[in-house]
Design an enzyme around this catalytic site. Structure first.
Site, PDB file in Angstrom:
ATOM      1  N   GLY A 173      -7.664  11.634   7.925  1.00 44.56           N
ATOM      2  CA  GLY A 173      -7.726  11.692   9.390  1.00 44.56           C
ATOM      3  C   GLY A 173      -6.427  12.184   9.988  1.00 44.56           C
ATOM      4  O   GLY A 173      -5.352  11.949   9.440  1.00 44.56           O
ATOM      5  N   VAL A 180      -9.754   4.671  -0.709  1.00 51.63           N
ATOM      6  CA  VAL A 180     -10.720   3.567  -0.818  1.00 51.63           C
ATOM      7  C   VAL A 180     -10.360   2.467   0.176  1.00 51.63           C
ATOM      8  O   VAL A 180      -9.192   2.275   0.518  1.00 51.63           O
ATOM      9  CB  VAL A 180     -10.767   2.958  -2.251  1.00 51.63           C
ATOM     10  N   HIS A 183       1.226 -38.658   1.309  1.00 54.93           N
ATOM     11  CA  HIS A 183       2.092 -38.960   0.157  1.00 54.93           C
ATOM     12  C   HIS A 183       1.227 -39.151  -1.080  1.00 54.93           C
ATOM     13  O   HIS A 183       0.184 -39.797  -1.001  1.00 54.93           O
ATOM     14  CB  HIS A 183       2.884 -40.229   0.424  1.00 54.93           C
ATOM     15  N   LYS A 185      -0.782 -10.478  -7.460  1.00 53.49           N
ATOM     16  CA  LYS A 185      -0.919 -11.940  -7.537  1.00 53.49           C
ATOM     17  C   LYS A 185      -1.827 -12.346  -8.693  1.00 53.49           C
ATOM     18  O   LYS A 185      -1.656 -13.418  -9.286  1.00 53.49           O
ATOM     19  CB  LYS A 185      -1.432 -12.514  -6.219  1.00 53.49           C
ATOM     20  N   GLY A 223      -9.173   7.858   3.845  1.00 52.59           N
ATOM     21  CA  GLY A 223      -9.036   9.017   2.967  1.00 52.59           C
ATOM     22  C   GLY A 223      -9.148   8.676   1.499  1.00 52.59           C
ATOM     23  O   GLY A 223      -9.275   9.562   0.647  1.00 52.59           O
ATOM     24  N   GLY A 238      -6.866  -0.348   1.098  1.00 51.93           N
ATOM     25  CA  GLY A 238      -5.489   0.142   1.136  1.00 51.93           C
ATOM     26  C   GLY A 238      -4.599  -0.441   0.057  1.00 51.93           C
ATOM     27  O   GLY A 238      -5.056  -0.829  -1.027  1.00 51.93           O
TER      28      GLY A 238
HETATM   29  C1  LIG Z   1       3.104  -4.365  -5.391  1.00 51.20           C
HETATM   30  C2  LIG Z   1       2.958  -4.846  -3.972  1.00 51.20           C
HETATM   31  C3  LIG Z   1       2.782  -6.189  -3.733  1.00 51.20           C
HETATM   32  C4  LIG Z   1       2.651  -6.650  -2.441  1.00 51.20           C
HETATM   33  N1  LIG Z   1       2.495  -7.986  -2.244  1.00 51.20           N
HETATM   34  C5  LIG Z   1       2.389  -8.467  -0.995  1.00 51.20           C
HETATM   35  C6  LIG Z   1       2.211  -9.848  -0.777  1.00 51.20           C
HETATM   36  O1  LIG Z   1       2.164 -10.648  -1.706  1.00 51.20           O
HETATM   37  N2  LIG Z   1       2.102 -10.283   0.502  1.00 51.20           N
HETATM   38  C7  LIG Z   1       2.161  -9.420   1.554  1.00 51.20           C
HETATM   39  O2  LIG Z   1       2.070  -9.872   2.689  1.00 51.20           O
HETATM   40  N3  LIG Z   1       2.310  -8.093   1.379  1.00 51.20           N
HETATM   41  C8  LIG Z   1       2.429  -7.598   0.134  1.00 51.20           C
HETATM   42  N4  LIG Z   1       2.580  -6.254  -0.055  1.00 51.20           N
HETATM   43  C9  LIG Z   1       2.653  -5.366   1.134  1.00 51.20           C
HETATM   44  C10 LIG Z   1       1.256  -5.077   1.689  1.00 51.20           C
HETATM   45  O3  LIG Z   1       0.448  -4.588   0.655  1.00 51.20           O
HETATM   46  C11 LIG Z   1       1.354  -4.080   2.822  1.00 51.20           C
HETATM   47  O4  LIG Z   1       2.238  -4.574   3.797  1.00 51.20           O
HETATM   48  C12 LIG Z   1       0.014  -3.827   3.486  1.00 51.20           C
HETATM   49  O5  LIG Z   1      -0.932  -3.396   2.539  1.00 51.20           O
HETATM   50  C13 LIG Z   1       0.121  -2.758   4.565  1.00 51.20           C
HETATM   51  O6  LIG Z   1      -1.121  -2.619   5.184  1.00 51.20           O
HETATM   52  P1  LIG Z   1      -1.476  -1.344   6.080  1.00 51.20           P
HETATM   53  O7  LIG Z   1      -2.858  -1.603   6.609  1.00 51.20           O
HETATM   54  O8  LIG Z   1      -0.407  -1.066   7.041  1.00 51.20           O
HETATM   55  O9  LIG Z   1      -1.467  -0.116   5.080  1.00 51.20           O
HETATM   56  P2  LIG Z   1      -2.156   0.139   3.687  1.00 51.20           P
HETATM   57  O10 LIG Z   1      -2.628  -1.116   3.082  1.00 51.20           O
HETATM   58  O11 LIG Z   1      -1.225   0.975   2.925  1.00 51.20           O
HETATM   59  O12 LIG Z   1      -3.458   0.958   4.069  1.00 51.20           O
HETATM   60  C14 LIG Z   1      -3.398   2.229   4.623  1.00 51.20           C
HETATM   61  C15 LIG Z   1      -4.716   2.917   4.349  1.00 51.20           C
HETATM   62  O13 LIG Z   1      -4.748   4.108   5.109  1.00 51.20           O
HETATM   63  C16 LIG Z   1      -5.283   5.168   4.284  1.00 51.20           C
HETATM   64  N5  LIG Z   1      -4.752   6.406   4.845  1.00 51.20           N
HETATM   65  C17 LIG Z   1      -3.463   6.787   4.906  1.00 51.20           C
HETATM   66  N6  LIG Z   1      -3.353   7.937   5.595  1.00 51.20           N
HETATM   67  C18 LIG Z   1      -4.607   8.298   5.951  1.00 51.20           C
HETATM   68  C19 LIG Z   1      -5.136   9.372   6.699  1.00 51.20           C
HETATM   69  N7  LIG Z   1      -4.335  10.284   7.274  1.00 51.20           N
HETATM   70  N8  LIG Z   1      -6.473   9.426   6.860  1.00 51.20           N
HETATM   71  C20 LIG Z   1      -7.287   8.472   6.332  1.00 51.20           C
HETATM   72  N9  LIG Z   1      -6.829   7.424   5.641  1.00 51.20           N
HETATM   73  C21 LIG Z   1      -5.501   7.327   5.465  1.00 51.20           C
HETATM   74  C22 LIG Z   1      -4.790   4.841   2.890  1.00 51.20           C
HETATM   75  O14 LIG Z   1      -5.610   5.456   1.919  1.00 51.20           O
HETATM   76  C23 LIG Z   1      -4.903   3.327   2.891  1.00 51.20           C
HETATM   77  O15 LIG Z   1      -6.169   2.917   2.451  1.00 51.20           O
HETATM   78  C24 LIG Z   1       2.687  -5.742  -1.346  1.00 51.20           C
HETATM   79  C25 LIG Z   1       2.841  -4.379  -1.586  1.00 51.20           C
HETATM   80  C26 LIG Z   1       2.975  -3.933  -2.883  1.00 51.20           C
HETATM   81  C27 LIG Z   1       3.133  -2.472  -3.120  1.00 51.20           C
END
Ligand SMILES: Cc1cc2nc3c(=O)[nH]c(=O)nc-3n(C[C@H](O)[C@H](O)[C@H](O)COP(=O)(O)OP(=O)(O)OC[C@H]3O[C@@H](n4cnc5c(N)ncnc54)[C@H](O)[C@@H]3O)c2cc1C
Length: 492
Positions: A130, A50, A439, A64, A48, A53
């Site tokens: 979706g 870019v 080492h 980072k 929905g 995520g």
């Molecule tokens: C500031 C910050 C720093 C972080 N640093 C780390 C780190 O150093 N190491 C680490 O392991 N984790 C880190 N995280 C956590 C990590 O980013 C998340 O755990 C991870 O991105 C989750 O992945 P995901 O695929 O579940 O969801 P997301 O990455 O949130 O992706 C979900 C995607 O689904 C899309 N979407 C949502 N609903 C719909 C829908 N109904 N229809 C179509 N598309 C939809 C969204 O647009 C998005 O693109 C960090 C998070 C933040 C906020």
């Protein structure tokens, strides 16, 4: 692909547009899509916003990048540290826009890489919001409906903002705004001391913000209320506030009611194999939820691991008969997944904390031991002038099982993997202590940790793991103990 009217709802389709449709192209969705294609499944991913995520666009990657820059700046500005190396550095400064561009460019680069990898492998990227219309049926965009043998929900999470806080994106912000680095406030309050709050406090302090509170006449007022008594404790007036009070699952509007699924605090309930559970406790066939949306472990690598978990993929394979399922039932062990906080110095951990291990030990009736080592004795850390740091391991002295490892020090986030891999593979202390480490490297911190563990044989003999306790030697020690009970540890 067939596109049918949105009103064609409810019944189970007999043939499918896709083997697999994933809702959400974050790290979870992306990883699952690549693996599904590798296994020969016709795959589509619905996004929905870019591709990439949270992690790529608003999380791990830009944060980072900012930490890399701010870490360097902090080091260069630390005159004492530089002098100890014999270095003289002229006043180090930064250009805010330049730093912001660095983070933004990295994000764009990685997002493009991810998008291209999906396209190159033939994953259909479908744009639009979706939702699940019914069993094996998904709607996206305005009125497009597609069918899929299996569906993965990977819709991730958004910043959680407690009631009563108004986010304006300028003075009261979340991590989504902060990562753009549109300003570096003189005085900022960070609400929340989880990993996101801690990492931003590192970034802002290195860039010159004052994180502690503040003077009069500032645009943001924060009332400090005792969480238990509700008593008003103090008022802070600051330039900005970053609300870093955890993340909330993004699961609204997903049509879960169409498949009788009720969220729990917004999270989609799943079993240990990430299969979605409905409100009656039954598994919803062909529906999985991975990543932040299921709340099991809100970390990018945990999300990816869930997405590519062999169970999920094997299940699809068996359904699509692309390969024969070998009967491997792989349940991801979340306790062996490491977590890291990229502060200065870094913090990392895997498994149980000491109180958690104690509780488990009491419940299950076994002993735990704790081993500790310091970075102060590590040659590489000392050469880097970074001797501040500790590592700690909680383990079972009777079996050698590693229950948890915690590291605080230089490159802790990298060092943790030796421990997490050992835990994932069931390697015991008495075995891993024989692994040889180059080492001088920081990895010797863990080498020392494993070697300092003290084991207890089942018959009550204590010995240091420093000795070469191969099965034959063990047997010998047991005999010695049997003939003449030793009270002191025996070192061989
Ligand atoms: C500031 C910050 C720093 C972080 N640093 C780390 C780190 O150093 N190491 C680490 O392991 N984790 C880190 N995280 C956590 C990590 O980013 C998340 O755990 C991870 O991105 C989750 O992945 P995901 O695929 O579940 O969801 P997301 O990455 O949130 O992706 C979900 C995607 O689904 C899309 N979407 C949502 N609903 C719909 C829908 N109904 N229809 C179509 N598309 C939809 C969204 O647009 C998005 O693109 C960090 C998070 C933040 C906020």
């Amino acid at each position: 692909m067939s596109v049918v009217a949105a009103s064609d709802n409810g019944s189970t389709p007999s043939k499918f547009d896709y083997d697999l449709v994933i809702i959400g192209a974050g790290v979870g969705g992306h990883g699952a899509a690549l693996h599904a294609v590798e296994k020969g499944l016709k795959t589509a991913i619905i996004e929905g916003d870019v591709v990439g995520g949270t992690c790529v666009n608003r999380g791990c990657v830009p944060s980072k990048a900012l930490l890399a820059v701010s870490g360097r700046l902090r080091e260069l500005q630390n005159e004492h540290h530089m002098k100890s190396f014999g270095l003289q550095v002229a006043a180090a400064a930064y250009d805010r826009q330049g730093v912001a561009d660095y983070a933004n460019n990295l994000t764009t680069k990685i997002r493009n890489n991810l998008t291209n990898s999906l396209k190159a492998l033939g994953v259909d990227i479908l744009t639009g919001f979706g939702s699940v219309m019914g069993p094996q049926k998904v709607k996206y965009g305005k009125d497009n409906v597609i069918t899929a043998r299996d569906i993965i929900i990977a819709t991730g999470s958004v910043p959680f903002v407690p009631k009563g806080i108004e986010v304006d994106g300028k003075t009261v912000i979340t991590s989504d705004h902060a990562l753009k680095l549109e300003s570096v406030p003189d005085w900022i309050v960070i609400v929340g001391s989880g990993d996101i709050g801690l990492e931003f406090s590192d970034v802002y302090t290195a860039l010159g913000s004052e994180i502690t509170p503040a003077t009069d006449g500032k645009p943001v007022t924060i009332d400090l209320i005792d969480a238990k008594t509700k008593e008003h404790k103090d008022t802070l007036e600051v330039d900005a506030a970053l609300i870093a009070t955890s993340r909330a699952p993004f699961t609204t509007g997903l049509g879960l009611e169409n498949i009788k699924v009720e969220t729990q605090r917004g999270f989609i309930p799943v079993n240990e194999r990430t299969q979605v559970i409905d409100k009656d406790g039954k598994l919803v066939p062909h529906l999985y939820c991975i990543g932040d949306a299921n709340g099991k472990m809100m970390l990018a690598h945990a999300v990816s691991a869930q997405g590519i978990s062999e169970l999920v993929i094997n299940d699809f394979i068996s359904l699509t008969v692309v390969e024969q399922v070998t009967g491997k039932d792989h349940v991801l062990n979340h306790l062996s997944i490491p977590a890291a906080c990229f502060t200065y110095p870094e913090i990392s951990m895997v498994g149980l904390t000491e109180p958690q291990a104690k509780e488990k030990a009491e419940k299950e009736g076994f002993q735990i031991n704790v081993a500790k080592t310091s970075f102060k004795a590590n040659t590489k850390a000392l050469a880097e002038n970074e001797g501040e740091g500790i590592a700690k391991m909680i383990y079972r002295p009777d079996t050698g099982e590693i229950l948890g490892v915690h590291i605080f020090g230089l490159h802790a986030a990298d060092l943790i993997h030796e421990a997490s891999n050992a835990m994932a593979l069931g390697t015991q202390v008495q075995d891993i202590k024989f692994a040889v480490h180059a080492h001088p490297t920081l990895s010797e911190v863990l080498d020392e940790l494993f070697k300092s563990a003290k084991m207890t044989l089942a018959i009550g003999l204590s010995y240091e793991v420093r000795c070469n306790v191969q099965p034959v030697t063990k047997f010998f020690l047991e005999q010695v103990d049997f003939l003449s009970p030793a009270k002191e540890p025996i070192a061989v």
